[in-house]
Write an enzyme that holds these catalytic residues in place. Structure first.
Site, PDB file in Angstrom:
ATOM      1  N   LEU A  87       3.631   6.795  -2.233  1.00 61.43           N
ATOM      2  CA  LEU A  87       4.984   7.059  -2.733  1.00 61.43           C
ATOM      3  C   LEU A  87       5.038   7.186  -4.244  1.00 61.43           C
ATOM      4  CD1 LEU A  87       7.098   5.028  -0.197  1.00 61.43           C
ATOM      5  CD2 LEU A  87       7.308   7.467  -0.692  1.00 61.43           C
TER       6      LEU A  87
ATOM      7  N   PHE B  78       0.811  -1.228   0.000  1.00 60.55           N
ATOM      8  CA  PHE B  78       0.000   0.000   0.000  1.00 60.55           C
ATOM      9  C   PHE B  78       0.839   1.269   0.000  1.00 60.55           C
ATOM     10  CE2 PHE B  78      -1.047   2.968   3.453  1.00 60.55           C
ATOM     11  CZ  PHE B  78      -0.134   2.599   4.424  1.00 60.55           C
ATOM     12  N   LYS B  79       2.134   1.168   0.367  1.00 59.71           N
ATOM     13  CA  LYS B  79       2.948   2.395   0.385  1.00 59.71           C
ATOM     14  C   LYS B  79       3.073   3.005  -1.010  1.00 59.71           C
ATOM     15  CE  LYS B  79       4.948   1.701   4.815  1.00 59.71           C
ATOM     16  NZ  LYS B  79       4.193   0.451   5.098  1.00 59.71           N
ATOM     17  N   ASP B  80       2.858   2.191  -2.036  1.00 62.34           N
ATOM     18  CA  ASP B  80       2.857   2.723  -3.404  1.00 62.34           C
ATOM     19  C   ASP B  80       1.764   3.775  -3.616  1.00 62.34           C
ATOM     20  OD1 ASP B  80       4.942   1.066  -4.325  1.00 62.34           O
ATOM     21  OD2 ASP B  80       3.540  -0.550  -4.806  1.00 62.34           O
TER      22      ASP B  80
END
Ligand SMILES: *Cc1c(COP(=O)(O)O)cnc(C)c1O
Length: 494
Positions: A116, A111-113
């Protein structure tokens, strides 16, 4: 109406959105918070017709008020494109009595995509708006996941460089392979002989080194951070909650205005805080179910009003939630203290000095929308197996923590409100733990053998992110002693 950002530790320190994004952290360790959250004055029927990118514009334009329409649309369209393996960007799937919001379709399958992939564009735009001419150099220490997501986000973004340090012997083979095969002329990846703390300390020292900053400035560079407390990461995370609700309305699963619950597997408290801000914007969320693993400092906090990090740090199968200081919780504390920066600063001082703080009854009452729960290792594995057996759906370990906590919540409360579970990683990212949950001990099978086994068992195609590292050439092979990190950075930039 313009939104101003103020520090959680000093009401006098204010910034525009772009200044807050550039600065990352406020002075004295404070975090930037919006002084007000504008209403999302678009009806859900209209939102239900929109693409992810269009919803993103509606939400983000209300929060980042000093960005022009053109700037914001450029950031959104550059971020949420073919890097994602589905046009929906964040698909919602109904399984085992809940809606799983899949936030792992970006380039590093976690989920950091979601944040980011847009932060680099927000940063470059913020630099331009504030007449910063230097190239932005992102310096990051990583224990594995964040480094790769930041590299993928910043790779080949004009006006940026990124240098990532990781502990040479402290990340998994797949994580290392993901980083050292990173493409992009502006990327550098360096293994250090030392542990994660050494890498982190080295990076902090460089951030605080005035002499280095001066030399960099002369060459047209300045450091910045892609840290999870940057509001440039928080605001894009509000979008997918609104999008998920709009999908539910579009599919006739809820009537516009009816409440939903959300369940979020939580570490640093960023993802769930974004849901809380989405509610302040007008999204009808009834309960925020905060799911922890065995590092259950948040569960204890919601149950007792005491935040206490004085406890053993436990390594679990959901490593991205192995956290004892949930940095973004400070933003919620500030809110429930009635936007009282002094009161918040006193609590945070106590956290630094004694590792704990306690909130009063008045503040506790304002947490009634939150429900804290946790799942131990056996419960997490059992959840993976249960949902696979009932619905042929394979979850990763972090999502499984959330699923298990949701199950307990329903048993305890009987609450039948439609519920969205944030699904934060692809099962292919944590293949070994997932396969062990489904099959028992996997013995000496290599990680790639397990990838193939998971593929035949689930029928879910192996994501590009995993496929490409099987054969990708190593492009970064620098290894240095922890004492030589600055020398390496000078070598790269000066
Ligand atoms: C970072 C991460 C989390 C925790 O999210 P926070 O915003 O830090 O609470 C959960 N799951 C996965 C897979 C993550 O990478």
């Amino acid at each position: 109406m313009a939104v101003t950002y103020t520090s959680t530790r000093n009401r006098q320190e204010t910034a525009t959105a772009s200044q807050a994004i550039l600065k990352g952290l406020a002075d004295n360790g404070g975090l930037f918070v919006p002084d007000s959250i504008p209403a999302l004055d678009v009806d859900f029927g209209t939102l239900a017709q929109m693409s992810y990118q269009e919803v993103a514009y509606e939400v983000m334009s209300r929060m980042l008020t000093d960005f022009t329409e053109e700037e914001l649309k450029h950031c959104i369209n550059s971020a949420y494109d073919k890097k994602f393996d589905t046009e929906k960007i964040a698909p919602l799937v109904k399984k085992a009595g809940a809606w799983y919001l899949e936030l792992f379709h970006g380039s590093t399958i976690a989920f950091k995509d979601m944040a980011l992939s847009i932060l680099p564009y927000l940063l470059v735009t913020s630099a331009r708006k504030n007449h910063v001419e230097n190239e932005i150099v992102i310096l990051t220490a990583t224990s594995g996941d964040t480094g790769k997501a930041a590299l993928a986000g910043f790779a080949d973004v004009p006006g940026t460089r990124i240098i990532v340090f990781y502990p040479k012997n402290g990340v998994s083979p797949i994580q290392e392979k993901q980083m050292v095969t990173q493409k992009g002329a502006n990327t550098s990846v360096v293994g250090i002989i030392g542990n994660f703390d050494d890498a982190q300390t080295g990076v902090k020292n460089m951030f605080n080194d005035k002499q280095l900053a001066k030399e960099l400035n002369e060459k047209g560079f300045q450091f910045s951070s892609a840290n999870s407390i940057n509001i440039g990461r928080l605001v894009p995370q509000m979008v997918y909650y609104v999008y998920a609700y709009a999908r539910l309305v579009a599919e006739g699963e809820v009537k516009a205005g009816d409440p939903i619950n959300v369940v979020v597997p939580t570490g640093n408290f960023g993802n769930i805080l974004a849901a809380y801000y989405a509610k302040e914007m007008g999204l009808p969320i009834r309960k925020f179910i905060c799911a922890s693993n065995e590092n259950k400092v948040l569960y204890d906090f919601f149950s007792t009003g005491v935040y206490d990090r004085n406890r053993p740090f436990i390594l679990t199968s959901s490593p991205s939630m192995d956290i004892l200081i949930s940095s973004n919780l400070e933003r919620l504390i500030y809110r429930i203290a009635g936007d009282d920066a002094e009161r918040n600063a006193a609590l945070m001082k106590s956290l630094t000095a004694e590792g704990r703080y306690e909130i009063d009854d008045n503040m506790r009452q304002k947490l009634s929308e939150f429900y804290g729960g946790y799942a131990d290792e056996a419960e997490t594995a059992a959840a993976i197996k249960r949902v696979y057996e009932s619905d042929a759906y394979v979850m990763d370990t972090h999502t499984a923590v959330a699923s298990s906590v949701y199950d307990k919540y329903v048993k305890e409360t009987g609450d039948g409100t439609p519920t969205v579970i944030a699904s934060t990683a692809s099962p292919y990212k944590f293949t070994r733990s997932v396969m062990e949950a489904l099959r028992g001990d996997c013995g000496d099978a290599s990680d790639f053998e397990l990838v193939d086994a998971l593929n035949s068992l689930s029928g879910v195609p192996v994501p590009q992110a995993v496929e490409e590292i099987r054969t990708a050439p190593v492009l970064h092979d620098t290894v240095c002693d922890k004492a030589d990190m600055e020398k390496i950075v000078r070598g790269i930039l000066l």
